[in-house]
Write a protein that holds these residues in place. Structure first.
Motif, short mmCIF file in Angstrom:
data_model
loop_
_atom_site.label_atom_id
_atom_site.label_comp_id
_atom_site.label_asym_id
_atom_site.label_seq_id
_atom_site.Cartn_x
_atom_site.Cartn_y
_atom_site.Cartn_z
N LYS A 70 43.77 52.60 21.33
CA LYS A 70 42.28 52.81 20.92
C LYS A 70 41.47 51.44 21.49
O LYS A 70 41.18 50.77 20.63
N PRO A 71 41.71 51.18 22.91
CA PRO A 71 41.40 50.31 23.41
C PRO A 71 39.64 49.94 23.11
O PRO A 71 39.20 48.81 23.22
N LEU A 72 38.91 51.08 23.01
CA LEU A 72 37.47 50.96 22.89
C LEU A 72 36.98 50.54 21.54
O LEU A 72 36.06 50.24 21.49
N HIS A 73 38.05 50.69 20.73
CA HIS A 73 37.81 50.57 19.25
C HIS A 73 38.42 49.13 18.77
O HIS A 73 38.33 49.02 17.74
N TYR A 74 38.99 48.56 19.67
CA TYR A 74 39.84 47.52 19.17
C TYR A 74 39.32 46.35 18.49
O TYR A 74 39.69 46.26 17.18
N HIS A 75 38.04 45.89 19.04
CA HIS A 75 37.51 44.78 18.29
C HIS A 75 36.69 45.25 17.13
O HIS A 75 36.38 44.51 16.32
N SER A 76 36.27 46.35 17.11
CA SER A 76 35.79 46.85 15.62
C SER A 76 36.95 47.21 14.55
O SER A 76 36.27 47.14 13.43
#
Length: 254
Positions: A70-76
């Protein structure tokens, strides 16, 4: 990720510090005696090192799962606050496991003084007791179940990571750079601890003694030395510094 690596390295220092001072003292002064309080202290910190290592590796597997699957949601998902909570949870669970284990161990009266290992361990002291140790055995089974559950979490994480990595060359490259060192560390720790635990419970005191001693200290000696190298070489700044150093050495030798 870097906070988890720092936590892993710090835990390695704890494990090494619980083993090296006593073994160096034994070698320098040809002494193989330890006080009861010193033995319990060594058991506590080695116990803490092992359980914190497994828990931290489990958390790191979850972190890699989120980063690759889930790279696009990693920082969230993996916010700084959540990372610190996971690190604090790792230490809290490890401390509670060790405190309960040492309390159960300290209540046992001992009928012997000889420990057939290079350092004090929980099961080695339990075997010296002359009373019923069913409660200690039950707690050992509970810890085994918890560690097995962590292994299942890691396995599920890596099954999903491998599936996601095979979809693209970039994903496979990221897997090799960030997950392979984690798998090496996990395999090294798991095999050593499993062998030592099985041998302590079911092995003979006279068979494969040399191999047993090697495996018994390997997970205390190698990870603190190897982990900084394995993970450090993945950092661009460290890798560039090492390359520059060796290039200068080659030029100087030429």
């Amino acid at each position: 990720m870097y906070l988890f690596l720092c936590n892993l390295c710090f835990n390695g220092i704890i494990g090494a510090s619980a083993f090296y001072p006593k073994i160096l003292h034994d070698i320098l002064f040809d002494s193989h005696v330890i006080t009861y309080s010193g033995c319990m202290t060594q058991i506590f910190f080695i116990f803490l090192y092992v359980h914190c290592e497994f828990t931290n590796l489990t958390v790191m597997a979850y972190d890699r799962y989120v980063a690759i699957c889930k790279p696009l949601h990693y920082h969230s998902i993996m916010t700084i606050r959540k990372v610190w909570r996971l690190i604090l949870l790792t230490w809290f669970l490890s401390w509670m496991e060790c405190i309960i284990g040492c309390v159960l161990l300290a209540r046992l009266p001992l009928c012997g003084v000889d420990i057939d290992k290079l350092y004090c361990s929980n099961w080695a002291v339990v075997k010296l007791s002359c009373v019923d140790t069913s409660l200690n055995n039950l707690y050992g089974l509970i810890l085994t179940f918890l560690n097995f559950s962590q292994a299942i979490i890691i396995l599920i994480s890596y099954v999903n990571i491998v599936k996601a990595s095979l979809r693209s060359q970039a994903g496979m490259r990221k897997f090799m750079q960030t997950c392979l060192p984690h798998m090496i560390t996990l395999a090294n720790c798991s095999i050593s601890v499993f062998f030592d635990s099985m041998y302590a419970h079911y092995g003979s005191n006279n068979s494969l003694l040399a191999l047993r001693n090697i495996m018994a200290v390997e997970f205390l000696v190698l990870p603190p030395l190897v982990n900084p190298i394995i993970y450090g070489m993945n950092l661009n700044q460290i890798r560039k510094t090492v390359k520059t150093f060796f290039k200068r050495r080659v030029v100087a030798l030429s």
